[in-house]
Design a protein around this motif. Sequence first.
Motif, PDB file in Angstrom:
ATOM      1  N   LYS A  34       0.873  -1.255   0.868  1.00 28.85           N
ATOM      2  CA  LYS A  34      -0.227   0.032   0.260  1.00 28.85           C
ATOM      3  C   LYS A  34       0.673   1.297   0.013  1.00 28.85           C
ATOM      4  O   LYS A  34       1.511   1.188   0.914  1.00 28.85           O
ATOM      5  CB  LYS A  34      -1.127  -0.056   1.558  1.00 28.85           C
ATOM      6  N   ILE A  54       4.130   7.260   2.448  1.00 28.98           N
ATOM      7  CA  ILE A  54       4.584   6.506   2.967  1.00 28.98           C
ATOM      8  C   ILE A  54       4.161   4.723   2.529  1.00 28.98           C
ATOM      9  O   ILE A  54       2.813   5.122   1.843  1.00 28.98           O
ATOM     10  CB  ILE A  54       3.436   6.467   4.243  1.00 28.98           C
ATOM     11  N   HIS A  56       3.605   0.865   2.319  1.00 23.93           N
ATOM     12  CA  HIS A  56       3.536  -0.431   3.424  1.00 23.93           C
ATOM     13  C   HIS A  56       4.117  -1.855   2.792  1.00 23.93           C
ATOM     14  O   HIS A  56       4.323  -2.283   1.626  1.00 23.93           O
ATOM     15  CB  HIS A  56       2.073  -0.874   4.177  1.00 23.93           C
ATOM     16  N   ASN A  58       5.149  -5.005   1.757  1.00 18.83           N
ATOM     17  CA  ASN A  58       4.578  -6.753   1.926  1.00 18.83           C
ATOM     18  C   ASN A  58       5.261  -7.897   2.602  1.00 18.83           C
ATOM     19  O   ASN A  58       4.391  -8.823   3.287  1.00 18.83           O
ATOM     20  CB  ASN A  58       4.545  -7.749   0.257  1.00 18.83           C
TER      21      ASN A  58
END
Length: 92
Positions: A34, A54, A56, A58
């Motif tokens: 994300k 930002i 994210h 995996n």
Amino acid sequence: YSVVLGEHNTETDTDCSTGGLFCAEPRQISRAAKVITHPDYNPNTNGHYNDISIIHLNKGARLSSFVHPICLLTDDTQIPNNYYLSGWGKTE
């Protein structure tokens, strides 16, 4: 999208000091799960203000001498004693 961690010189497979006396650990690659871009970022402005996101991952990063988190301040009146910057691109 993918993220590469611990990479310094993209023209070599392994990042080593001059003469090869010291070499970094292998780079880490993780897909981005994300991406959250700053809500005030506008790619059409000349200054490219708020050009931060930002990401994210995996999978978690393996922390090392070459990969470690950047701590964000919780309030803009704080002044850190030590800090690191990460990034690339135009600075002036």
